[in-house]
Write a protein that holds these residues in place. Structure first.
Motif: not given
Length: 171
Positions: A107-110, A83-84, A77-81, A143-145
């Protein structure tokens, strides 16, 4: 586990009856009954302790599994947040081999898509004329370095742009 408990209780019963035999050379009916009752009590106590220990071990295992699942879910959940949060306009998108492929312009998250304004150097290297933008699934990004990273190399992304469908997207 059951075999172990039975073996343990049998060993205790044999040990207790051996001790009883050694203590008295001529047992009476009353002393045998008392000793048998004591041995029976010891066997029951041992069995109850073993069952309690097993129950505690199972409960600990269930708790540990639940904690591990909650921890993994929390991390995902933290990783997804994160990235978003990184999917912002003008965020640079890198290929998996470390080259800039473009910047996000929408960005179209829908729909689960990110629209990338392709890097000028990549645009000019393409044989297909007029390719300036690309729609990419959010699931293709991580999301990388170095920031946002596409799950393709520069060469794979260019090949996808060369052969993929062309859509008109309203900005």
């Amino acid at each position: 586990m059951t075999k172990r408990i039975l073996a343990t209780t049998t060993a205790i019963a044999l040990g207790l009856s051996g001790m009883a035999a050694a203590q008295s050379t001529a047992p009476t009916d009353e002393s045998l009954g008392t000793e048998a009752a004591q041995a029976g009590d010891a066997i029951v106590d041992t069995g109850e302790a073993a069952v309690e220990g097993t129950a505690n071990a199972v409960e600990s295992g269930v708790d540990a599994t639940g904690d591990a699942a909650a921890s993994a879910y929390g991390a995902a959940s933290d990783t997804a947040a994160q990235l978003e949060g990184a999917l912002t306009d003008d965020a640079v998108v890198m290929s998996s081999d470390g080259n800039v492929v473009g910047t996000i312009y929408r960005t179209d998250l829908d729909s689960g898509r990110v629209y990338i304004d392709i890097d000028t150097a990549m645009e000019t290297s393409l044989e297909r004329p007029g390719v300036e933008n690309a729609a990419v699934r959010v699931s293709s990004l991580s999301l990388g370095q170095q920031g946002l990273m596409l799950d393709m190399t520069t060469q794979q992304f260019a090949a996808a742009l060369e052969t993929g469908p062309i859509e008109t997207v309203n900005n």
